[in-house]
Write a protein that holds these residues in place. Structure first.
Motif, PDB file in Angstrom:
ATOM      1  N   UNK A   7     -44.821 -77.709 -58.419  1.00  0.00           N
ATOM      2  CA  UNK A   7     -45.136 -76.130 -58.138  1.00  0.00           C
ATOM      3  C   UNK A   7     -45.059 -75.452 -59.206  1.00  0.00           C
ATOM      4  N   UNK A   8     -44.092 -75.871 -60.197  1.00  0.00           N
ATOM      5  CA  UNK A   8     -43.780 -75.005 -61.353  1.00  0.00           C
ATOM      6  C   UNK A   8     -44.993 -74.353 -62.321  1.00  0.00           C
ATOM      7  N   UNK A   9     -45.924 -75.318 -62.579  1.00  0.00           N
ATOM      8  CA  UNK A   9     -47.079 -74.859 -63.331  1.00  0.00           C
ATOM      9  C   UNK A   9     -47.819 -73.498 -62.731  1.00  0.00           C
ATOM     10  N   UNK A  10     -47.683 -73.818 -61.444  1.00  0.00           N
ATOM     11  CA  UNK A  10     -48.589 -72.741 -60.283  1.00  0.00           C
ATOM     12  C   UNK A  10     -47.495 -71.629 -60.431  1.00  0.00           C
ATOM     13  N   UNK A  11     -46.309 -71.419 -60.393  1.00  0.00           N
ATOM     14  CA  UNK A  11     -45.336 -70.460 -60.401  1.00  0.00           C
ATOM     15  C   UNK A  11     -45.571 -69.584 -61.756  1.00  0.00           C
ATOM     16  N   UNK A  12     -45.644 -70.587 -62.916  1.00  0.00           N
ATOM     17  CA  UNK A  12     -45.765 -69.998 -64.156  1.00  0.00           C
ATOM     18  C   UNK A  12     -47.142 -69.222 -64.360  1.00  0.00           C
ATOM     19  N   UNK A 266     -39.166 -79.053 -56.029  1.00  0.00           N
ATOM     20  CA  UNK A 266     -40.032 -78.929 -57.400  1.00  0.00           C
ATOM     21  C   UNK A 266     -41.456 -78.717 -56.817  1.00  0.00           C
ATOM     22  N   UNK A 267     -41.584 -78.607 -55.721  1.00  0.00           N
ATOM     23  CA  UNK A 267     -43.298 -78.203 -55.037  1.00  0.00           C
ATOM     24  C   UNK A 267     -43.311 -77.122 -54.552  1.00  0.00           C
ATOM     25  N   UNK A 268     -43.386 -76.781 -53.060  1.00  0.00           N
ATOM     26  CA  UNK A 268     -43.794 -75.718 -52.476  1.00  0.00           C
ATOM     27  C   UNK A 268     -42.618 -74.493 -52.774  1.00  0.00           C
ATOM     28  N   UNK A 269     -41.538 -75.145 -52.586  1.00  0.00           N
ATOM     29  CA  UNK A 269     -40.300 -74.119 -52.912  1.00  0.00           C
ATOM     30  C   UNK A 269     -40.230 -73.419 -53.952  1.00  0.00           C
ATOM     31  N   UNK A 270     -40.712 -74.076 -55.204  1.00  0.00           N
ATOM     32  CA  UNK A 270     -40.738 -73.543 -56.488  1.00  0.00           C
ATOM     33  C   UNK A 270     -41.540 -72.412 -56.596  1.00  0.00           C
TER      34      UNK A 270
END
Length: 291
Positions: A7-12, A266-270
């Motif tokens: 999820x982190x690359x999506x968040x970024x 590290x997935x949806x929650x991120x």
């Protein structure tokens, strides 16, 4: 191929657009601001409150954290929500759920101004989602929207795909079902009354499987086949005492079944908290249109 869909690359990616939007608002002397309301000392709610505040500070979004004693009278909370509705400096309001049993959660939810309902818990937000219209001005349940963002940003178009969702909560399962349908997926929802053999069959026949039940590690090799995408929304404590999702990852790895899945953590929650704050910025922009 990497099996984990992080999820982190999506968040970024979302953060970049978010920062640009906030900078534009500040040129108009508008600083996005969110108010959180917490009743009592639930550890999970305190964790979420801190996560919102920390990430909001990073983006330059102001937060007002309002905390009431768990025995507070409902009328006091109602009065505060009405005041927040009238405060033009507050663009979004979130009430942490569940509330203590002596408080009518449905009534509290209904009092939040739809224009500030960044967590999408009012009847109007649900109605807009149901209609599939006016997406620009509609807020969607943040966890459900995080699932959609992760799929979209990893190149997975749900149109025409078979999707099986485990869980029918108002915060994840039901809104996600509608989001998927609005994007032309064929959706099946499984729940506690679904027979296990049916659940296994429906899961195996899906292109995309969403796990949102809180049944930590409860979905093993029986439910999956090669080539599937699994989005794991569940968060609990595994047998090893560590945070884990609904997907039994170790069993899947042992089975040799080839799937791609979102990890926990590290997935949806991120992504979820960033989606919430994106809604604050969206509310601030909408407020400009309504002035």
């Amino acid at each position: 191929m990497e099996k984990e869909i992080k999820g982190i690359p999506v968040r970024e990616k979302i953060e970049k657009t978010l920062s640009e939007d906030i900078s534009k608002l500040k040129t108009l002397n508008i600083v996005p601001k969110v108010a959180t309301i917490r009743v009592g000392t639930d550890s999970g709610q305190i964790f979420y409150e801190k996560a919102i505040t920390k990430r909001a500070d990073k983006y330059g979004i102001f937060t007002e954290n309002i905390v009431f004693d768990e025995y507070v009278n409902e009328e006091v909370i109602e009065e505060k929500i009405r005041a927040l509705n009238e405060d033009d400096d507050i663009h979004g309001t979130i009430v942490f759920m569940p509330l203590p049993k002596h408080i009518d959660s449905m009534r509290i939810s209904s009092l939040i101004s739809p224009s500030k309902d960044i967590d999408a818990i009012t009847d109007i937000s649900y109605a807009r989602l149901l209609s599939g219209r006016d997406r620009e001005n509609t807020f969607f349940a943040c966890t459900a929207e995080s699932c959609m963002e992760i799929l979209k940003n990893n190149g997975y178009d749900v149109s025409g795909k078979r999707v099986t969702i485990f869980g029918r909560s108002l915060r994840v399962g039901k809104p996600l079902m509608l989001m998927m349908m609005n994007d032309n997926a064929t959706v099946t929802v499984c729940h506690t009354k679904t027979l296990e053999e049916d659940a296994i069959s429906l899961s195996k026949n899906a292109d995309i499987v969403i796990l949102a039940t809180g049944n930590t590690g409860g979905y093993d090799r029986r439910f999956f086949k090669d080539g599937q995408i699994v989005v794991d929304v569940g968060t609990g404590v595994g047998k090893d005492g560590k945070i884990a999702g609904d997907l039994n990852v170790s069993d899947l790895m042992d089975s040799g079944i080839d799937i791609r899945y979102t990890p926990v953590p590290g997935g949806v929650g991120a992504v979820t908290t960033t989606i919430l704050l994106r809604n604050v910025v969206k509310a601030a922009r909408n407020n400009i249109k309504n002035i």
